[in-house]
Design an enzyme around this catalytic site. Structure first.
Site, PDB file in Angstrom:
ATOM      1  N   LEU A  34      55.878  35.455  42.303  1.00  0.00           N
ATOM      2  CA  LEU A  34      55.360  34.941  43.570  1.00  0.00           C
ATOM      3  C   LEU A  34      56.403  34.721  44.660  1.00  0.00           C
ATOM      4  CD1 LEU A  34      52.632  32.446  42.297  1.00  0.00           C
ATOM      5  CD2 LEU A  34      52.357  34.786  43.103  1.00  0.00           C
ATOM      6  N   HIS A  62      50.126  44.767  42.793  1.00  0.00           N
ATOM      7  CA  HIS A  62      49.325  43.909  43.690  1.00  0.00           C
ATOM      8  C   HIS A  62      47.841  44.134  43.379  1.00  0.00           C
ATOM      9  CE1 HIS A  62      48.224  41.542  47.098  1.00  0.00           C
ATOM     10  NE2 HIS A  62      47.385  42.496  47.473  1.00  0.00           N
ATOM     11  N   GLU A 115      45.165  46.812  36.445  1.00  0.00           N
ATOM     12  CA  GLU A 115      46.558  46.336  36.383  1.00  0.00           C
ATOM     13  C   GLU A 115      47.222  46.595  35.037  1.00  0.00           C
ATOM     14  OE1 GLU A 115      47.354  42.445  38.056  1.00  0.00           O
ATOM     15  OE2 GLU A 115      45.366  42.427  38.945  1.00  0.00           O
TER      16      GLU A 115
END
Ligand code: GRF
Length: 206
Positions: free
Chosen positions: A90, A109, A180
């Site tokens: 982050l 992302h 992902e």
């Protein structure tokens, strides 16, 4: 190929990489460092459970961005990693790590860049924004990292349908599972095989 994986949270993407190094497409890839921005990240337990060295390097423990950036660079150099993989990391990286590992840092992302990305678009927020816009597909993007959030050359994207009864949470879950956890190991595979070329900010796969 030796890689460092940067994390901040639960580490399901880290787990997908670990699983693929054991029994999947990344058998010749070694995770030599898990670097966390937070001492509380569950990803650190995943690293420990798999005998992977880890380090906590938090921006808040340093007086300046430069000192923190230096510590990040030192940790990566000491590990011998050739590629840095941001997997739910982050913090915006400092300029030194970005320039020293230029074209050697990738990020995942949870949206189809250039939609629903940039500062503040992390966690559940891209999925809330996607539903608020009424898009009919969303997905995930693996891209190379420069000094701005979610901006470097795009390497891989994968889409899923947005369903009429989706909640941000159901969409998030489907994108993690179907996009992902597959895309990030695939991206590492392509780089390890030397198949990725970047020209004029565009990635091509040979
Ligand atoms: C993922 O959605 C990833 O795309 C984003 O942050 C989330 C991290 O999840 N950048 P996890 O820590 O890998 O479980």
């Amino acid at each position: 190929m030796k890689i460092a994986v940067f994390v901040s949270g639960g580490g399901t993407n880290l787990q997908a990489i670990i699983d693929n190094t054991k029994d999947g497409i990344l058998k010749d890839v070694e995770i030599v460092l898990v670097l966390s921005s937070s001492k509380d990240a569950y990803a650190l337990e995943r690293a420990a459970n798999n005998g992977i060295p880890s380090a906590v390097v938090s921006r808040k423990d340093f007086d300046s961005i430069e000192a923190w950036d230096d510590a990040v660079v030192s940790a990566v150099k000491a590990s011998g990693a050739e590629l840095v993989v941001l997997a739910g990391y982050l913090s915006l990286l400092g300029p030194k790590i970005v320039s020293e590992y230029s074209n050697r840092i990738i990020n995942i992302h949870p949206a189809l860049i250039p939609s629903f990305c940039g500062a503040g678009m992390y966690g559940i927020r891209p999925h809330k924004a996607a539903l608020a816009k009424g898009v009919k597909v969303s997905g995930a993007t693996v891209h190379f990292v420069n000094e701005n959030y979610d901006e470097g050359p795009i390497l891989l994207q994968k889409a899923v349908e947005v369903l009429p009864d989706d909640t941000p949470e159901s969409l998030q879950k489907r994108i993690m599972k179907e996009c992902e956890w597959k895309l990030l190991p695939e991206a590492i595979r392509l780089i390890a095989d030397g198949r990725v070329v970047i020209e004029n900010n565009i990635c091509r796969i040979r």
